[in-house]
Design a protein around this motif. Structure first.
Motif, PDB file in Angstrom:
ATOM      1  N   ARG A 179     -38.333  15.411  18.222  1.00 51.59           N
ATOM      2  CA  ARG A 179     -37.706  15.944  17.024  1.00 51.59           C
ATOM      3  C   ARG A 179     -38.631  16.030  15.820  1.00 51.59           C
ATOM      4  NH1 ARG A 179     -32.354  16.188  15.653  1.00 51.59           N
ATOM      5  NH2 ARG A 179     -32.074  17.024  13.589  1.00 51.59           N
ATOM      6  N   ARG A 188     -48.141  16.985   0.886  1.00 54.17           N
ATOM      7  CA  ARG A 188     -47.844  17.604   2.177  1.00 54.17           C
ATOM      8  C   ARG A 188     -48.904  18.641   2.528  1.00 54.17           C
ATOM      9  NH1 ARG A 188     -41.990  18.955   4.344  1.00 54.17           N
ATOM     10  NH2 ARG A 188     -43.347  19.194   6.134  1.00 54.17           N
ATOM     11  N   PRO A 192     -34.926  13.000   6.409  1.00 56.46           N
ATOM     12  CA  PRO A 192     -33.568  12.585   6.057  1.00 56.46           C
ATOM     13  C   PRO A 192     -32.843  12.067   7.306  1.00 56.46           C
ATOM     14  CG  PRO A 192     -34.005  14.837   5.315  1.00 56.46           C
ATOM     15  CD  PRO A 192     -35.138  14.437   6.201  1.00 56.46           C
ATOM     16  N   ALA A 193     -32.045  11.043   7.136  1.00 53.21           N
ATOM     17  CA  ALA A 193     -31.311  10.484   8.278  1.00 53.21           C
ATOM     18  C   ALA A 193     -30.273  11.476   8.771  1.00 53.21           C
ATOM     19  CB  ALA A 193     -30.638   9.191   7.860  1.00 53.21           C
ATOM     20  N   GLN A 230     -26.704  12.609  10.143  1.00 52.55           N
ATOM     21  CA  GLN A 230     -25.390  12.036   9.852  1.00 52.55           C
ATOM     22  C   GLN A 230     -24.622  11.694  11.128  1.00 52.55           C
ATOM     23  OE1 GLN A 230     -24.547  11.501   6.461  1.00 52.55           O
ATOM     24  NE2 GLN A 230     -26.729  12.014   6.423  1.00 52.55           N
ATOM     25  N   SER A 258     -30.615  24.004  19.959  1.00 52.09           N
ATOM     26  CA  SER A 258     -31.591  24.355  18.919  1.00 52.09           C
ATOM     27  C   SER A 258     -31.990  23.132  18.092  1.00 52.09           C
ATOM     28  CB  SER A 258     -30.962  25.460  18.062  1.00 52.09           C
ATOM     29  OG  SER A 258     -31.889  26.016  17.185  1.00 52.09           O
ATOM     30  N   GLU A 259     -31.820  23.206  16.780  1.00 47.82           N
ATOM     31  CA  GLU A 259     -32.386  22.194  15.884  1.00 47.82           C
ATOM     32  C   GLU A 259     -31.718  20.829  15.988  1.00 47.82           C
ATOM     33  OE1 GLU A 259     -30.814  24.917  14.943  1.00 47.82           O
ATOM     34  OE2 GLU A 259     -29.043  24.244  13.833  1.00 47.82           O
ATOM     35  N   GLY A 285     -26.496  17.095  11.120  1.00 48.14           N
ATOM     36  CA  GLY A 285     -25.977  16.838   9.789  1.00 48.14           C
ATOM     37  C   GLY A 285     -24.455  16.765   9.730  1.00 48.14           C
ATOM     38  N   ARG A 329     -40.252  23.505   7.582  1.00 50.66           N
ATOM     39  CA  ARG A 329     -39.431  23.314   8.760  1.00 50.66           C
ATOM     40  C   ARG A 329     -40.230  22.834   9.979  1.00 50.66           C
ATOM     41  NH1 ARG A 329     -34.526  25.463  10.084  1.00 50.66           N
ATOM     42  NH2 ARG A 329     -33.858  24.802  12.149  1.00 50.66           N
ATOM     43  N   LYS A 379     -31.072  18.627   0.716  1.00 50.20           N
ATOM     44  CA  LYS A 379     -31.604  18.051   1.945  1.00 50.20           C
ATOM     45  C   LYS A 379     -30.526  17.275   2.700  1.00 50.20           C
ATOM     46  CE  LYS A 379     -35.351  15.664   0.901  1.00 50.20           C
ATOM     47  NZ  LYS A 379     -36.557  14.856   1.227  1.00 50.20           N
ATOM     48  N   ARG A 380     -29.731  16.509   1.935  1.00 54.21           N
ATOM     49  CA  ARG A 380     -28.705  15.692   2.577  1.00 54.21           C
ATOM     50  C   ARG A 380     -27.616  16.567   3.193  1.00 54.21           C
ATOM     51  NH1 ARG A 380     -28.149  12.266  -1.449  1.00 54.21           N
ATOM     52  NH2 ARG A 380     -26.384  13.344  -2.356  1.00 54.21           N
ATOM     53  N   SER A 432     -29.504  19.198   5.796  1.00 50.99           N
ATOM     54  CA  SER A 432     -30.211  18.454   6.844  1.00 50.99           C
ATOM     55  C   SER A 432     -31.119  19.364   7.660  1.00 50.99           C
ATOM     56  CB  SER A 432     -29.157  17.752   7.711  1.00 50.99           C
ATOM     57  OG  SER A 432     -29.737  16.827   8.582  1.00 50.99           O
ATOM     58  N   GLU A 433     -30.920  19.385   8.967  1.00 52.27           N
ATOM     59  CA  GLU A 433     -31.861  20.048   9.868  1.00 52.27           C
ATOM     60  C   GLU A 433     -31.877  21.575   9.759  1.00 52.27           C
ATOM     61  OE1 GLU A 433     -29.234  18.331  10.788  1.00 52.27           O
ATOM     62  OE2 GLU A 433     -27.955  19.691  11.936  1.00 52.27           O
ATOM     63  N   ILE A 434     -30.912  22.177   9.055  1.00 52.68           N
ATOM     64  CA  ILE A 434     -30.956  23.652   8.980  1.00 52.68           C
ATOM     65  C   ILE A 434     -31.697  24.171   7.736  1.00 52.68           C
ATOM     66  CG2 ILE A 434     -28.878  23.971  10.387  1.00 52.68           C
ATOM     67  CD1 ILE A 434     -27.417  24.791   7.778  1.00 52.68           C
ATOM     68  N   SER A 486     -31.883  28.042   8.457  1.00 54.05           N
ATOM     69  CA  SER A 486     -32.076  28.671   9.765  1.00 54.05           C
ATOM     70  C   SER A 486     -31.481  27.720  10.782  1.00 54.05           C
ATOM     71  CB  SER A 486     -33.558  28.864  10.071  1.00 54.05           C
ATOM     72  OG  SER A 486     -34.164  29.631   9.079  1.00 54.05           O
ATOM     73  N   GLY A 487     -30.584  28.227  11.584  1.00 52.12           N
ATOM     74  CA  GLY A 487     -29.918  27.314  12.507  1.00 52.12           C
ATOM     75  C   GLY A 487     -29.476  27.998  13.778  1.00 52.12           C
TER      76      GLY A 487
END
Lengths: 504, 504
Positions: A188, A216, A247-248, A250, A277-278, A322, B188, B273-274, B277-279, B320-321
């Motif tokens: 991941r 970064r 980020p953690a 959810q 996917s993600e 998330g 990403r 971000k929270r 999240s991943e998208i 993007s997801g």
């Protein structure tokens, strides 16, 4: 690619280790006196006078946790600051005293214990968080911070560490970086070569290389920090780490799938990647023998006997995302797609419905290691080979042992394969009744040659340490090894840093 | 950290460039005869006899696309195989002929054109895809493959390249790797240090370093390939790249947000971000001046006058997801959360409802560059500084110019900031009526000193090239630069590779 490498017996390895350190000087009493000028008494453990520490105080530092590698160091130093590390190295470099940096000492290849009587430089007292930026998620910490402590530190900010390992309660972030630890989150979050943003390193002559940025992006010259990631302490001592924490998630979920044939693993992996996917965070493979062993040794079965009948292997899929309801919908749709296909890739699949079931499914995968150790003595190989060859490597190894007359109850009982499909990382375990020289001779260099024939890696995540220096040519060309030696010479011309590790 | 660096005038830079190559030999006619032994006539462009190519054939290779950097090379070689690259370098190394590797020649810092009369080694004929594994997503390609061609190549397999740049129609994957290109997908998919799995590199003496593995995990010694990522061709010529391509997202969406104050950007970033999240795939910042300029120069407004009133800056968020309806739900919920908060972080936000609106919102962000070029002459700085200091750097620069009496219609008209908040990468543009020496003197070393005071990077993604060698000390310590020089010497003891670039 044909690779020819010398295989060393235990005796010749011992000889090699002794000769590895003949250019070095043992620690003497006046060295202890010098260290005492800038280190507190509690930072020096030494059997030499005037400290005269009892032998048992040195033992945990001289031996690895598996009890397989043993050093004879007289002296452990536990600096509390980067400056103290610098003072120690400057002195040792001038005096040509070998230095072994030691983190949590949880490695699997003997990289963190001396091969002879080098000084052990323990990073455990260098253990403060320097900064954390909750906006960017960038954490800067001393090298001696324990991975679990850092995980706990960022948790209230809804962040996680980008790596997670079984040893997280003991291993240190500096050691993680020095060994380029892989672990469970690599699929991941990628490798430490991507998530480590900066390092502070003390070079063998005591110079402090400060590249502890929190950027970064920084395209200003050669990315020197990358050399220390995975160098196993042979180029310098990592004292500080800047790392990007994600980020953690959810919600996390998992499913165990039973497959009629190994040939289905790869198309399954493609389908799962496309559908999830993600949110895909793990795709773990367990062959039938490994599964049966885990069940035999007490793992609660997520699958019934009927589910398991006719399954050649199993796959554990984990999602982290998330929002729970979205992730569940994606997972349910995936299962439906798989089960209603014209030619289903799976026999059956069970989705965890509770935190307890979630843990139980992971316990099955993680229980393989424990089952193996209960079943006998294991030869463990941690290799990278193409995904499509996982089964062939396991089957070929089994047939090879059979052809040598070694596949029976009093020699090799099981040959099993499991691992991280997503990372191309196969754990090949040969479970024997006892450790026998003829088994070892049958396995090595056989397995290294198989790996080399696939252009694979003889060490996917464990490293080289003291254990595999002789086998390095199976994964790296002579050109590569020659360049590594030249780079070693640039950083450590006197050869004091972690002698006998990585390079022979 | 106080950093002292010498600032070079244009004249002294020219002198430096000439002295940079005095240890090198120009190409002569007998060299061309030698190259003709193994290269086809179409692979050699040279003004020397017997080729006697017309000058205009050499021009596009000798000049960068901005028309800012100019070489005087007589000879361009276009090898078709790695072996030919090796033969060229071996010869040039023996004869001490300087070599400039050239990909798409789309760089911004003059890294890909000669500083004097070195040979140009164009990779454009080394342009085959070697393999693609649709299961793992691992692509192996010749260095000369154009980024867009590779994007097209993996698209039918539902994969994308992990990098995307404005120059994708011309830039080559080898050049991307050599310059550690950043671009739009870094937030990403991370940097090339994580996604590049292996490289094939020809060293200056012609030796082929084959580390073109397709392994995600390989902990066997120092990770040498990392040194070539971002070395801008000064250590060797990248001829092949193995890279991990991620699965293509199924849906993309975006939203433009108007903020009453810059101070809200960071809490907004945390919330976004929270929630996403991943998208989350982009979080771009545009200050008010930049926004107004883009609108002035024809960008369709996603926001009405009323929306924009009282906004100090703007943020573009992209997702993007794997599933459109899930992503939309997350984005809608985010907007609702933001707008109904007790102390809202945003004035308003507009979610794209169609592909046309999606493009229009991106056009606003991308239109800043065009607006700047229409408005006047721009001094462009590509820097990494802490997110929290973005506004301060822009404001301080403006005040600095004002204090020098340079902020008026006939000198500096605008000072604007925009960039990748997620990457900590600020594009600071100073838009002037004309390029004037007094503006340049006011900007440099001022901006480099500001960057150094934040421990930032003077080049977040553009690199050093020939343009910023003198400024390297603002971002890298003397210890770092000294080590870089030693590493350069290990790989290229005769100094033939891309002379005058990266290191002075």
């Amino acid at each position: 690619m044909f690779v020819c490498a010398r295989r060393a017996s235990a005796a010749s390895l011992r000889r090699a280790h002794l000769s590895t350190t003949t250019h070095l000087t043992p620690v003497a009493e006046h060295d202890i006196a010098h260290f005492s000028e800038f280190l507190s008494p509690s930072s020096i453990i030494s059997s030499l006078s005037p400290r005269s520490s009892p032998a048992q105080e040195l033992e945990p530092f001289n031996n690895d946790w598996m009890g397989r590698f043993h050093g004879r160091s007289t002296t452990v130093l536990k600096p509390k600051t980067t400056r103290q590390v610098s003072q120690i190295l400057k002195w040792c470099n001038e005096r040509r005293i070998g230095v072994v940096p030691q983190g949590g000492n949880t490695g699997l290849v003997g990289g963190s214990v001396p091969v002879n009587d080098e000084v052990i430089l323990s990073l455990s007292s260098l253990n403060k968080v320097r900064s954390f930026d909750p906006v960017s998620g960038i954490l800067v910490a001393d090298a001696g911070c324990i991975l679990q402590s850092l995980t706990d530190y960022v948790a209230p900010h809804n962040h996680i560490m980008p790596i997670d390992l079984g040893a997280k309660g003991s291993c240190q972030i500096g050691g993680n970086v020095a060994t380029n630890a892989g672990g469970l989150r690599l699929l991941r979050y990628g490798s430490l070569h991507g998530t480590v943003l900066g390092l502070e390193v003390v070079l063998p002559d005591g110079t402090i290389l400060d590249q502890l940025t929190t950027l970064r992006k920084d395209n200003t010259g050669y990315d020197l920090k990358q050399l220390f990631i995975g160098a196993e302490g042979t180029l310098g001592v990592i004292t500080g780490v800047s790392i990007l924490t994600p980020p953690a998630p959810q919600a996390s979920n998992n499913v165990i799938l039973a497959l009629p044939s190994f040939d289905n693993v790869l198309p399954l992996y493609q389908t799962v990647k496309r559908q999830l996917s993600e949110i895909l965070s793990a795709f773990e493979f367990i062959d039938r023998t490994a599964y049966d062993l885990a069940v035999k040794h007490g793992q609660g079965r997520a699958l019934s006997d009927e589910d398991v009948a006719g399954a050649e292997c199993f796959v554990l899929v984990e999602t982290s995302g998330g929002r729970r309801e979205h992730d569940e919908e994606k997972l349910n749709d995936l299962l439906e797609l798989l089960l209603t296909a014209d030619k289903p890739l799976i026999n059956t699949g069970v989705l965890s419905q509770s935190p307890a079931q979630f843990s139980s499914i992971w316990a099955l995968r993680e229980g393989v290691t424990e089952a193996v150790s209960k079943e006998g003595k294991a030869y463990k190989y941690d290799i990278s080979v193409p995904l499509s060859s996982f089964k062939r490597v396991v089957d070929d190894t089994r047939e090879h042992l059979r052809s040598k007359g070694l596949l029976h109850d009093r020699a090799v009982k099981y040959v099993i394969g499991y691992g991280h499909v997503g990372d191309g990382n196969l754990h090949l375990n040969i479970v024997a009744d006892a450790y026998l020289p003829e088994i070892e001779d049958a396995l090595e260099p056989y397995i290294y040659e198989v790996v080399a024939s696939f252009r694979g890696s003889i060490s996917a995540e464990h490293g080289i340490g003291a254990m595999k220096t002789h086998a390095l040519p199976y994964s790296k060309s002579a050109v590569s090894i020659d360049l590594m030696k030249k780079i070693k010479h640039v950083f450590d011309p006197r050869g004091i840093m972690n002698p006998g590790k990585v390079l022979e």
